[in-house]
Design a protein around this motif. Sequence first.
Motif, mmCIF file in Angstrom:
data_model
loop_
_atom_site.group_PDB
_atom_site.id
_atom_site.type_symbol
_atom_site.label_atom_id
_atom_site.label_comp_id
_atom_site.label_asym_id
_atom_site.label_seq_id
_atom_site.Cartn_x
_atom_site.Cartn_y
_atom_site.Cartn_z
ATOM 1 N N LEU A 1 0.704 -1.233 0.216
ATOM 2 C CA LEU A 1 0.446 -0.012 0.163
ATOM 3 C C LEU A 1 0.821 0.808 0.205
ATOM 4 C CD1 LEU A 1 -3.105 -1.147 2.112
ATOM 5 C CD2 LEU A 1 -3.108 -1.081 -0.144
ATOM 6 N N ARG A 2 1.919 1.581 0.944
ATOM 7 C CA ARG A 2 2.784 2.379 1.117
ATOM 8 C C ARG A 2 3.563 2.836 -0.584
ATOM 9 N NH1 ARG A 2 7.663 1.473 3.028
ATOM 10 N NH2 ARG A 2 6.487 -0.241 5.077
ATOM 11 N N VAL A 3 3.968 1.864 -1.737
ATOM 12 C CA VAL A 3 5.008 1.557 -2.694
ATOM 13 C C VAL A 3 3.615 1.833 -3.486
ATOM 14 C CG1 VAL A 3 5.688 0.375 -4.494
ATOM 15 C CG2 VAL A 3 6.585 -0.251 -1.983
ATOM 16 N N GLU A 4 2.435 1.843 -4.017
ATOM 17 C CA GLU A 4 1.232 2.233 -4.754
ATOM 18 C C GLU A 4 1.317 3.464 -4.331
ATOM 19 O OE1 GLU A 4 -1.354 -1.644 -6.267
ATOM 20 O OE2 GLU A 4 -1.423 -0.722 -3.352
ATOM 21 N N GLU A 5 0.973 4.064 -2.992
ATOM 22 C CA GLU A 5 0.538 5.027 -2.638
ATOM 23 C C GLU A 5 2.006 6.126 -3.172
ATOM 24 O OE1 GLU A 5 -2.363 8.432 -1.606
ATOM 25 O OE2 GLU A 5 -2.871 6.249 -0.850
ATOM 26 N N ARG A 6 3.298 5.532 -2.774
ATOM 27 C CA ARG A 6 3.633 7.401 -3.460
ATOM 28 C C ARG A 6 3.938 6.477 -4.643
ATOM 29 N NH1 ARG A 6 9.044 4.024 -1.782
ATOM 30 N NH2 ARG A 6 8.945 2.971 -4.323
ATOM 31 N N GLU A 7 4.238 6.037 -5.698
ATOM 32 C CA GLU A 7 3.686 6.160 -6.653
ATOM 33 C C GLU A 7 2.321 6.462 -7.607
ATOM 34 O OE1 GLU A 7 6.622 4.421 -8.583
ATOM 35 O OE2 GLU A 7 7.559 4.224 -6.840
ATOM 36 N N LEU A 8 1.708 6.615 -7.106
ATOM 37 C CA LEU A 8 0.636 7.231 -7.176
ATOM 38 C C LEU A 8 1.174 8.828 -7.032
ATOM 39 C CD1 LEU A 8 -2.365 6.018 -6.335
ATOM 40 C CD2 LEU A 8 -1.888 6.193 -8.358
ATOM 41 N N LYS A 9 1.755 9.046 -6.022
ATOM 42 C CA LYS A 9 1.742 11.112 -5.338
ATOM 43 C C LYS A 9 3.000 11.377 -6.452
ATOM 44 C CE LYS A 9 0.633 10.959 -1.383
ATOM 45 N NZ LYS A 9 -1.315 11.181 -1.870
ATOM 46 N N LYS A 10 4.408 9.939 -7.166
ATOM 47 C CA LYS A 10 5.162 10.442 -7.758
ATOM 48 C C LYS A 10 4.467 10.593 -9.295
ATOM 49 C CE LYS A 10 8.417 7.864 -7.704
ATOM 50 N NZ LYS A 10 9.241 6.462 -7.417
ATOM 51 N N SER A 11 3.755 10.487 -10.006
ATOM 52 C CA SER A 11 2.713 9.830 -10.787
ATOM 53 C C SER A 11 1.763 10.955 -11.762
ATOM 54 C CB SER A 11 2.076 8.811 -11.608
ATOM 55 O OG SER A 11 1.125 8.595 -10.795
ATOM 56 N N ASP A 12 1.320 10.732 -13.173
ATOM 57 C CA ASP A 12 0.512 11.975 -13.316
ATOM 58 C C ASP A 12 -0.828 11.955 -13.056
ATOM 59 O OD1 ASP A 12 2.428 12.859 -14.903
ATOM 60 O OD2 ASP A 12 1.565 11.477 -17.776
ATOM 61 N N PHE A 13 -0.921 10.751 -12.306
ATOM 62 C CA PHE A 13 -1.971 9.895 -11.531
ATOM 63 C C PHE A 13 -2.323 10.741 -10.218
ATOM 64 C CE2 PHE A 13 -0.856 7.249 -14.766
ATOM 65 C CZ PHE A 13 -1.992 7.791 -15.668
ATOM 66 N N LYS A 14 -1.757 11.493 -9.516
ATOM 67 C CA LYS A 14 -1.571 11.948 -7.893
ATOM 68 C C LYS A 14 -3.014 12.855 -7.491
ATOM 69 C CE LYS A 14 1.439 15.793 -9.323
ATOM 70 N NZ LYS A 14 2.516 14.684 -9.612
#
Length: 149
Positions: free
Chosen positions: A16-29
């Motif tokens: 969950l933490r990695v998914e959240e971090r990757e979403l925040k870094k992406s175009d889908f934040k």
Amino acid sequence: MQRINQLLTIVYTDILRVEERELKKSDFKDISVKEMHAIDAITMYEHKTSSKLAKELMITPGSVTTMVGNLVRKGYVVRIYGEDDHRIVRLGLTRKGRLVYRAHDLFHRRMVAKFIESFNQSQVEIIEHALLNLRAFLEFPAHIDNTKE
């Protein structure tokens, strides 16, 4: 058994933490992990109803209605009204929704490949069986005592 419980908890939290971090870094934040999982459940291949989505995500229909409304407003999901019966509403992904779906799918495929990379087919089948047992336990919460004392 306690060690497996600890590892399951740690891995679940880490994913969950990695998914959240990757979403925040992406175009889908602009979407949450829960919204990402709703997009994943809607899929690119099937137009589901909100009630089917609620059942799959194991959340209330009201929560799905709110989440879908947010995803429609953000441009990830569209409501598709039935041609014969406009009361039937199915959910589909927009181009933006399909992009985030593919990115999330790739993340999961890579994660699973890494997880099983050193196992033979027999060991993979044992892991699959254990995960199915866990899923059955979670879907039918007989372990929860609903009786009032």
